[in-house]
Design a protein around this motif. Structure first.
Motif, PDB file in Angstrom:
ATOM      1  N   ARG A 366       0.826  -1.210   0.000  1.00 20.48           N
ATOM      2  CA  ARG A 366       0.000   0.000   0.000  1.00 20.48           C
ATOM      3  C   ARG A 366       0.860   1.260   0.000  1.00 20.48           C
ATOM      4  O   ARG A 366       0.459   2.300  -0.537  1.00 20.48           O
ATOM      5  CB  ARG A 366      -0.936   0.007   1.208  1.00 20.48           C
ATOM      6  CG  ARG A 366      -2.015  -1.067   1.130  1.00 20.48           C
ATOM      7  CD  ARG A 366      -2.847  -1.078   2.399  1.00 20.48           C
ATOM      8  NE  ARG A 366      -3.773  -2.195   2.377  1.00 20.48           N
ATOM      9  CZ  ARG A 366      -5.074  -2.064   2.234  1.00 20.48           C
ATOM     10  NH1 ARG A 366      -5.595  -0.890   2.091  1.00 20.48           N
ATOM     11  NH2 ARG A 366      -5.856  -3.121   2.238  1.00 20.48           N
ATOM     12  N   PHE A 367       2.051   1.184   0.631  1.00 21.66           N
ATOM     13  CA  PHE A 367       2.931   2.347   0.649  1.00 21.66           C
ATOM     14  C   PHE A 367       3.355   2.712  -0.770  1.00 21.66           C
ATOM     15  O   PHE A 367       3.455   3.888  -1.111  1.00 21.66           O
ATOM     16  CB  PHE A 367       4.159   2.041   1.519  1.00 21.66           C
ATOM     17  CG  PHE A 367       5.173   3.149   1.552  1.00 21.66           C
ATOM     18  CD1 PHE A 367       4.961   4.295   2.297  1.00 21.66           C
ATOM     19  CD2 PHE A 367       6.352   3.054   0.819  1.00 21.66           C
ATOM     20  CE1 PHE A 367       5.893   5.319   2.319  1.00 21.66           C
ATOM     21  CE2 PHE A 367       7.295   4.066   0.837  1.00 21.66           C
ATOM     22  CZ  PHE A 367       7.056   5.206   1.606  1.00 21.66           C
ATOM     23  N   LYS A 368       3.604   1.698  -1.625  1.00 25.56           N
ATOM     24  CA  LYS A 368       4.016   1.962  -3.002  1.00 25.56           C
ATOM     25  C   LYS A 368       2.921   2.662  -3.785  1.00 25.56           C
ATOM     26  O   LYS A 368       3.193   3.446  -4.685  1.00 25.56           O
ATOM     27  CB  LYS A 368       4.405   0.653  -3.694  1.00 25.56           C
ATOM     28  CG  LYS A 368       5.681   0.024  -3.147  1.00 25.56           C
ATOM     29  CD  LYS A 368       5.993  -1.286  -3.858  1.00 25.56           C
ATOM     30  CE  LYS A 368       7.264  -1.921  -3.323  1.00 25.56           C
ATOM     31  NZ  LYS A 368       7.564  -3.217  -3.975  1.00 25.56           N
ATOM     32  N   THR A 369       1.656   2.375  -3.474  1.00 24.87           N
ATOM     33  CA  THR A 369       0.544   2.995  -4.186  1.00 24.87           C
ATOM     34  C   THR A 369       0.018   4.224  -3.471  1.00 24.87           C
ATOM     35  O   THR A 369      -0.920   4.860  -3.954  1.00 24.87           O
ATOM     36  CB  THR A 369      -0.609   1.988  -4.360  1.00 24.87           C
ATOM     37  OG1 THR A 369      -1.068   1.556  -3.059  1.00 24.87           O
ATOM     38  CG2 THR A 369      -0.161   0.783  -5.149  1.00 24.87           C
ATOM     39  N   GLY A 370       0.597   4.574  -2.315  1.00 22.91           N
ATOM     40  CA  GLY A 370       0.139   5.740  -1.572  1.00 22.91           C
ATOM     41  C   GLY A 370      -1.206   5.558  -0.911  1.00 22.91           C
ATOM     42  O   GLY A 370      -1.929   6.529  -0.681  1.00 22.91           O
ATOM     43  N   SER A 371      -1.582   4.313  -0.595  1.00 23.04           N
ATOM     44  CA  SER A 371      -2.895   4.021  -0.004  1.00 23.04           C
ATOM     45  C   SER A 371      -2.732   3.813   1.500  1.00 23.04           C
ATOM     46  O   SER A 371      -2.539   2.698   1.972  1.00 23.04           O
ATOM     47  CB  SER A 371      -3.512   2.774  -0.655  1.00 23.04           C
ATOM     48  OG  SER A 371      -3.659   2.959  -2.035  1.00 23.04           O
TER      49      SER A 371
END
Length: 425
Positions: A366-371
């Motif tokens: 989720r960190f990679k997608t900014g979620s």
């Protein structure tokens, strides 16, 4: 140019659409197929290739169409497009589907500050109702008793956890996480560079040189390799004459010879793009600007003689960042025992400004997608209670990213976002 479509992707889409056109006795088939995954992995393009292979053109809805200043318009649009697709099936005698691109961007809720409008509620409710009654979809103000043909729905998004949970339950939506493997990436990149004559062995080596990059990285890299020739074209005719040369010109369009597509050149450009990606991730100047505005510009660039700089540790890319938490010695388990003095000082300043403190967390995906997901908005204004809540959240999400949020309660907006914990540290 022939493009590569992943066999697993094509299989999932083809099975879902075909199953919705079959009459399977005693079987409840989900109407919606949700395809989710990291940004830039080609979900939309793979869907378009799958539709082309299946021999039909879908009725498309963009996530940006799911909001409107007029309440009810997006929900009515979904119903109207669904009836149009059903009519195409009846008139043309061929399959059709509804394709909603970036559903989570239009109907998702990313954190506690995301505005949840009436249209968002109606879009979720409409999709749920269509999934439950696919042959009885009515427009507002009218009623048609003639049953419609069932129309499968394909939706894409990055993080379906942001959507309304009853919408994505298994009876309504079948989920498919799209993460191309190495063979898929090699096949897709081969299609991108097919006209450039790159051998398959170099394509494989090229993909292996950037294993963590999404598919759009390789497409952007191919575009970047033409920059040198375009730069020479601009300097050759003069920058002030570019507009007249390219727009409404009687001259033929400029021709550019094939650039250097050697593997070493591609890797060189790729590393430059990766460097820019890391700059965006690591700079985070908005935090500095917000903190200077909130705490006073007189503090900018000044260091207290008694203060100690935060420790420096390496992240997963090998770059340094500030370590905002102090590790305890609980038998060597590496759990957080207390916040660093820097974070405690920041909490004190935020509370002194009358701000609320929030906490958000995200795993590596989720960190990679900014979620980010909301852990809690601390209602107490007491420093001890806030510190205790932060430490509890850090302990609960020990293997995840955690960030501190400063919220201006009067303006109802964020003024500070600071990552205070990263995994594997």
């Amino acid at each position: 140019m022939s493009y590569y479509i992943s066999p697993s992707f094509l299989d999932k889409v083809a099975v879902h659409i075909t199953k919705n056109f079959l009459d399977l006795p005693g079987v409840r088939v989900p109407l919606i197929l949700g395809i989710h995954g990291r940004k830039g992995e080609g979900k939309t393009f793979q869907c378009e290739l799958a539709f082309e292979r299946l021999g039909f053109e879908p009725v498309t809805i963009s996530g940006g169409e799911l909001e409107s200043p007029d309440a009810g318009d997006p929900a009515r649009l979904i119903r109207l497009r669904y009836r149009e697709a059903a009519e195409q099936i009846r008139v043309r005698g061929e399959m059709c589907a509804i394709f909603i691109n970036d559903l989570d961007a239009g109907a998702g809720r990313f954190d506690s500050t995301t505005q949840y409008t009436v249209n968002t509620q109606l879009v979720n409710a409409t999709l749920m109702n269509i999934a439950d009654n696919p042959t009885n979809v009515q427009l507002p103000g009218s009623y048609d008793s003639t049953p419609l043909h069932r129309v499968p729905i394909i939706v894409t998004g990055n993080d379906f956890a942001t959507l309304y949970a009853p919408l994505i339950r298994d009876g309504r939506m079948e989920k498919f996480y799209w993460e191309p493997n190495r063979d898929d990436k090699i096949g897709i990149v081969s299609g991108i560079f097919e006209a450039d004559g790159m051998p398959q062995s170099e394509i494989a080596e090229f993909v292996d040189a950037f294993p963590d990059q999404a598919i759009d990285f390789f497409s952007a890299l191919r575009s970047r390799i033409y920059d040198e020739q375009i730069r020479e074209f601009i300097h050759g005719i003069g920058i002030e004459k570019v507009s007249k040369r390219l727009v409404n010109s009687v001259e033929a369009a400029p021709h550019f010879p094939k650039p250097n597509f050697s593997l070493s050149r591609l890797i060189e450009i790729g590393r430059a793009i990766v460097g820019q990606q890391y700059r965006v991730k690591e700079m985070r100047l908005v935090e500095e600007y917000n903190q200077n505005r909130l705490f006073g510009s007189q503090n900018s660039g000044q260091v207290s003689p008694n203060s100690q700089p935060p420790s420096q540790e390496k992240n997963e890319q090998g770059q340094y960042y500030k370590a905002y938490v102090e590790k305890g010695s609980n038998g060597g388990n590496g759990k957080i025992s207390q916040l660093s003095s820097e974070v405690q000082d920041q909490v004190q300043q935020l509370l002194a400004q009358g701000c609320k403190i929030g906490i958000e967390y995200a795993d590596s995906r989720r960190f990679k997608t900014g979620s980010w997901q909301s852990c809690a908005t601390i209602q107490s204004n007491g420093e001890k209670e806030v510190i205790a809540s932060l430490e509890n959240c850090l302990a609960e999400h020990g293997g995840e990213y955690v960030r501190l949020i400063g919220i201006d309660s009067k303006a109802k907006r964020r003024v500070v976002e600071t990552i205070i914990q990263r995994p594997n540290n």
